[in-house]
Design an enzyme around this catalytic site. Structure first.
Site, PDB file in Angstrom:
ATOM      1  N   VAL A 113     -22.285   4.524  45.823  1.00  0.00           N
ATOM      2  CA  VAL A 113     -20.933   4.880  45.326  1.00  0.00           C
ATOM      3  C   VAL A 113     -20.580   6.287  45.184  1.00  0.00           C
ATOM      4  O   VAL A 113     -19.650   6.607  45.493  1.00  0.00           O
ATOM      5  CB  VAL A 113     -20.458   4.113  44.232  1.00  0.00           C
ATOM      6  CG1 VAL A 113     -21.111   4.252  42.726  1.00  0.00           C
ATOM      7  CG2 VAL A 113     -18.879   4.196  43.778  1.00  0.00           C
ATOM      8  N   GLY A 134     -19.516 -11.188  43.632  1.00  0.00           N
ATOM      9  CA  GLY A 134     -21.112 -11.006  43.565  1.00  0.00           C
ATOM     10  C   GLY A 134     -21.362  -9.715  42.645  1.00  0.00           C
ATOM     11  O   GLY A 134     -22.574  -9.573  42.476  1.00  0.00           O
ATOM     12  N   PHE A 158     -33.696   7.952  51.502  1.00  0.00           N
ATOM     13  CA  PHE A 158     -32.998   8.682  50.677  1.00  0.00           C
ATOM     14  C   PHE A 158     -33.820   9.121  49.485  1.00  0.00           C
ATOM     15  O   PHE A 158     -34.330  10.253  49.331  1.00  0.00           O
ATOM     16  CB  PHE A 158     -31.849   7.925  49.848  1.00  0.00           C
ATOM     17  CG  PHE A 158     -31.212   8.358  48.658  1.00  0.00           C
ATOM     18  CD1 PHE A 158     -31.105   9.850  48.311  1.00  0.00           C
ATOM     19  CD2 PHE A 158     -30.797   7.430  47.731  1.00  0.00           C
ATOM     20  CE1 PHE A 158     -30.549  10.003  47.042  1.00  0.00           C
ATOM     21  CE2 PHE A 158     -30.657   7.739  46.208  1.00  0.00           C
ATOM     22  CZ  PHE A 158     -30.249   9.205  46.085  1.00  0.00           C
ATOM     23  N   TYR A 217     -31.851 -10.289  47.153  1.00  0.00           N
ATOM     24  CA  TYR A 217     -32.297  -8.977  47.294  1.00  0.00           C
ATOM     25  C   TYR A 217     -32.911  -9.018  45.744  1.00  0.00           C
ATOM     26  O   TYR A 217     -34.239  -8.580  45.770  1.00  0.00           O
ATOM     27  CB  TYR A 217     -31.360  -8.023  47.315  1.00  0.00           C
ATOM     28  CG  TYR A 217     -31.745  -6.575  46.616  1.00  0.00           C
ATOM     29  CD1 TYR A 217     -32.438  -6.073  47.676  1.00  0.00           C
ATOM     30  CD2 TYR A 217     -31.406  -5.965  45.746  1.00  0.00           C
ATOM     31  CE1 TYR A 217     -33.135  -4.582  47.506  1.00  0.00           C
ATOM     32  CE2 TYR A 217     -31.546  -4.667  45.418  1.00  0.00           C
ATOM     33  CZ  TYR A 217     -32.370  -4.017  46.136  1.00  0.00           C
ATOM     34  OH  TYR A 217     -32.855  -2.870  45.871  1.00  0.00           O
ATOM     35  N   LEU A 227     -41.560   2.138  48.966  1.00  0.00           N
ATOM     36  CA  LEU A 227     -40.026   2.354  48.980  1.00  0.00           C
ATOM     37  C   LEU A 227     -39.590   1.455  50.069  1.00  0.00           C
ATOM     38  O   LEU A 227     -38.208   1.247  50.226  1.00  0.00           O
ATOM     39  CB  LEU A 227     -39.511   3.396  48.647  1.00  0.00           C
ATOM     40  CG  LEU A 227     -40.024   4.329  47.449  1.00  0.00           C
ATOM     41  CD1 LEU A 227     -41.263   4.877  47.752  1.00  0.00           C
ATOM     42  CD2 LEU A 227     -38.879   5.402  46.878  1.00  0.00           C
ATOM     43  N   ARG A 263     -15.021  -7.025  44.596  1.00  0.00           N
ATOM     44  CA  ARG A 263     -15.919  -7.647  45.586  1.00  0.00           C
ATOM     45  C   ARG A 263     -16.652  -8.724  45.072  1.00  0.00           C
ATOM     46  O   ARG A 263     -17.558  -8.394  43.860  1.00  0.00           O
ATOM     47  CB  ARG A 263     -16.729  -6.603  46.328  1.00  0.00           C
ATOM     48  CG  ARG A 263     -15.862  -5.974  47.284  1.00  0.00           C
ATOM     49  CD  ARG A 263     -16.767  -4.934  48.003  1.00  0.00           C
ATOM     50  NE  ARG A 263     -17.338  -3.790  47.380  1.00  0.00           N
ATOM     51  CZ  ARG A 263     -17.831  -2.927  47.956  1.00  0.00           C
ATOM     52  NH1 ARG A 263     -18.006  -2.445  49.135  1.00  0.00           N
ATOM     53  NH2 ARG A 263     -18.632  -1.920  47.215  1.00  0.00           N
TER      54      ARG A 263
HETATM   55  N1  LIG Z   1     -30.721   3.871  45.567  1.00  0.00           N
HETATM   56  C1  LIG Z   1     -30.777   2.835  44.783  1.00  0.00           C
HETATM   57  O1  LIG Z   1     -29.807   3.082  43.963  1.00  0.00           O
HETATM   58  C2  LIG Z   1     -31.935   2.264  44.409  1.00  0.00           C
HETATM   59  C3  LIG Z   1     -31.698   1.403  43.195  1.00  0.00           C
HETATM   60  C4  LIG Z   1     -32.906   0.436  42.788  1.00  0.00           C
HETATM   61  C5  LIG Z   1     -34.095   0.034  43.768  1.00  0.00           C
HETATM   62  N2  LIG Z   1     -33.923   0.985  44.852  1.00  0.00           N
HETATM   63  C6  LIG Z   1     -34.994   0.712  45.964  1.00  0.00           C
HETATM   64  O2  LIG Z   1     -35.523   2.089  46.191  1.00  0.00           O
HETATM   65  C7  LIG Z   1     -36.226   1.988  47.495  1.00  0.00           C
HETATM   66  C8  LIG Z   1     -35.397   3.122  48.395  1.00  0.00           C
HETATM   67  O3  LIG Z   1     -34.227   3.076  48.473  1.00  0.00           O
HETATM   68  P1  LIG Z   1     -33.100   4.102  48.917  1.00  0.00           P
HETATM   69  O4  LIG Z   1     -31.838   4.039  48.357  1.00  0.00           O
HETATM   70  O5  LIG Z   1     -33.857   5.368  49.360  1.00  0.00           O
HETATM   71  O6  LIG Z   1     -32.811   3.328  50.351  1.00  0.00           O
HETATM   72  P2  LIG Z   1     -33.158   3.750  52.050  1.00  0.00           P
HETATM   73  O7  LIG Z   1     -32.402   2.822  52.754  1.00  0.00           O
HETATM   74  O8  LIG Z   1     -32.986   5.245  52.050  1.00  0.00           O
HETATM   75  O9  LIG Z   1     -34.607   3.853  52.126  1.00  0.00           O
HETATM   76  C9  LIG Z   1     -35.352   2.590  52.530  1.00  0.00           C
HETATM   77  C10 LIG Z   1     -36.191   3.127  53.637  1.00  0.00           C
HETATM   78  O10 LIG Z   1     -36.890   1.875  54.114  1.00  0.00           O
HETATM   79  C11 LIG Z   1     -37.114   1.847  55.470  1.00  0.00           C
HETATM   80  N3  LIG Z   1     -37.392   0.698  56.026  1.00  0.00           N
HETATM   81  C12 LIG Z   1     -36.611  -0.410  55.671  1.00  0.00           C
HETATM   82  N4  LIG Z   1     -37.127  -1.551  56.351  1.00  0.00           N
HETATM   83  C13 LIG Z   1     -38.247  -1.139  56.824  1.00  0.00           C
HETATM   84  C14 LIG Z   1     -39.411  -1.935  57.370  1.00  0.00           C
HETATM   85  N5  LIG Z   1     -39.422  -3.206  57.781  1.00  0.00           N
HETATM   86  N6  LIG Z   1     -40.417  -1.096  57.602  1.00  0.00           N
HETATM   87  C15 LIG Z   1     -40.533   0.007  57.602  1.00  0.00           C
HETATM   88  N7  LIG Z   1     -39.686   0.963  56.691  1.00  0.00           N
HETATM   89  C16 LIG Z   1     -38.417   0.168  56.488  1.00  0.00           C
HETATM   90  C17 LIG Z   1     -35.744   2.486  55.977  1.00  0.00           C
HETATM   91  O11 LIG Z   1     -35.820   3.093  57.294  1.00  0.00           O
HETATM   92  C18 LIG Z   1     -35.476   3.691  54.836  1.00  0.00           C
HETATM   93  O12 LIG Z   1     -35.987   4.823  55.167  1.00  0.00           O
HETATM   94  C19 LIG Z   1     -35.946   0.642  47.862  1.00  0.00           C
HETATM   95  O13 LIG Z   1     -37.021  -0.067  47.836  1.00  0.00           O
HETATM   96  C20 LIG Z   1     -34.685   0.064  47.317  1.00  0.00           C
HETATM   97  O14 LIG Z   1     -34.764  -1.170  47.166  1.00  0.00           O
HETATM   98  C21 LIG Z   1     -33.016   1.770  45.196  1.00  0.00           C
END
Ligand SMILES: NC(=O)c1ccc[n+]([C@@H]2O[C@H](COP(=O)([O-])OP(=O)(O)OC[C@H]3O[C@@H](n4cnc5c(N)ncnc54)[C@H](O)[C@@H]3O)[C@@H](O)[C@H]2O)c1
Length: 313
Positions: free
Chosen positions: A193, A276, A11, A150, A79, A274
């Site tokens: 959400v 946690g 995303f 996490y 990411l 939920r």
């Molecule tokens: N969405 C949020 O609100 C939010 C908030 C805080 C932090 N983050 C952080 O931002 C980053 C991106 O989150 P997102 O919401 O875009 O999630 P997402 O799941 O869309 O993106 C994560 C990506 O990482 C890839 N991935 C997962 N495990 C992998 C692995 N072992 N090897 C290679 N690729 C792998 C997935 O296929 C996916 O494309 C993450 O690190 C997440 O922890 C997101």
């Protein structure tokens, strides 16, 4: 610049890839597609003139070092992660394997390939634990402890960043993201959400709110988050910066705004809270303003309208 984006089919990552390409950078995407989708990179890949390459691989595998060495990036945006908080409670070993071991492997690859800067997506909602009302919006100096594996894995990685900075001079910035929402967030996923509520409202399906709906979150639009990553390429070295609006929006408030935008008429159904889940969250982003020159530009209403337009498009 040559930029490598791990999790670039996800995303936030795919929105970042589009922006980097638009800014004229050369981009390598590394993603195992476990939650990301190649379709998210369609726009980037359909234009043969754009310098983007995709490597499907797991960041915990040895192939990562080869990919980084080959791409020779100056900047790495990290990411890729196991992002499901509840899954991290059920399977903390898997969470640590991807989020900690995978990141250490990436740091080693950065070291040997001579990467100049790494920008890490950490979690502003999970690394501080459950701050009291008097500590909100929470600042980077807040000394709380994560309540999920996490959050612990994200926090642990920040320690590694300090270590690699001290040992090898690797520059880094950790961006502690609030609740990110916007186009490409998976409505079927666990994390968002906004996309879950909006997706169900557009399909005229019943909407469930867990708890009394008065729990609050800090919703930040994905383009604003992408802007923070871009700014951190040049600034904010050696810092964790919160990336949020500082404003608390209740889930009930979010529900009302989305119902208004989508024309949804049903009342919400309430289900037990939920376990946690934290009650209130908001991030103080003054440090990001001072060090990165970052400020959120999009109002919640405008960001939600853009998200709904994308969901219906
Ligand atoms: N969405 C949020 O609100 C939010 C908030 C805080 C932090 N983050 C952080 O931002 C980053 C991106 O989150 P997102 O919401 O875009 O999630 P997402 O799941 O869309 O993106 C994560 C990506 O990482 C890839 N991935 C997962 N495990 C992998 C692995 N072992 N090897 C290679 N690729 C792998 C997935 O296929 C996916 O494309 C993450 O690190 C997440 O922890 C997101």
């Amino acid at each position: 610049m040559r930029v490598l984006v791990t999790g670039g089919a996800g995303f936030i990552g795919s929105n970042l890839v589009d922006r980097l390409l638009g800014d004229g950078h050369e981009v390598t995407v590394v993603d195992d597609l476990s939650t990301g989708r190649l379709g998210n990179l369609h726009q980037a890949r359909q234009n043969p003139g754009l310098p983007v390459s995709f490597q499907r691989l797991d960041i915990t595998s040895e192939a990562l070092e080869v990919a980084v060495e080959k791409a020779k990036p100056q900047v790495v945006m990290h990411l890729a992660a196991q992002i499901d908080v509840r899954r991290s409670v059920e399977d903390p070993v898997h969470d640590a394997m991807v989020n900690v071991v995978g990141t250490v492997r990436l740091l080693e690859a950065c070291r040997t390939a001579g990467v100049e800067k790494l920008i890490f997506a950490t979690s502003g909602g999970c690394i501080y634990g459950e701050p009291g009302a008097e500590d909100l919006p929470v600042a980077e100096s807040y000394d709380g402890h994560p309540e999920s594996p996490y959050g612990a894995s994200k926090r642990g990685v920040e320690e590694y960043l300090h270590t690699y900075g001290a040992l090898y001079g690797l520059r880094w910035t950790a961006l502690a993201l609030a609740n990110v929402y916007g186009p490409r967030q998976d409505p079927a996923g666990e994390a968002g959400v906004v996309s879950i509520l909006a997706g169900r409202m557009l399909d005229d399906l019943p909407v469930t709110i867990f708890g009394d709906g008065e729990q609050t979150r800090d919703f930040v639009f994905v383009d604003d988050v992408v802007q923070a990553f871009v700014l951190a390429m040049e600034r904010g070295h050696g810092l964790r910066c919160n990336i949020g609006t500082g404003e608390q929006t209740s889930v009930n408030g979010l529900y009302r705004m989305l119902a208004d935008i989508t024309g949804y008429r049903r009342p919400p159904e309430y289900a037990p809270e939920r376990p946690g889940e934290i009650r209130h969250a908001a991030l103080d982003a003054h440090l990001a303003a001072a060090e990165l020159g970052w400020r959120p530009e999009r109002t919640l209403r405008a960001g939600l309208e853009q998200t709904v337009t994308w969901l219906t498009g």
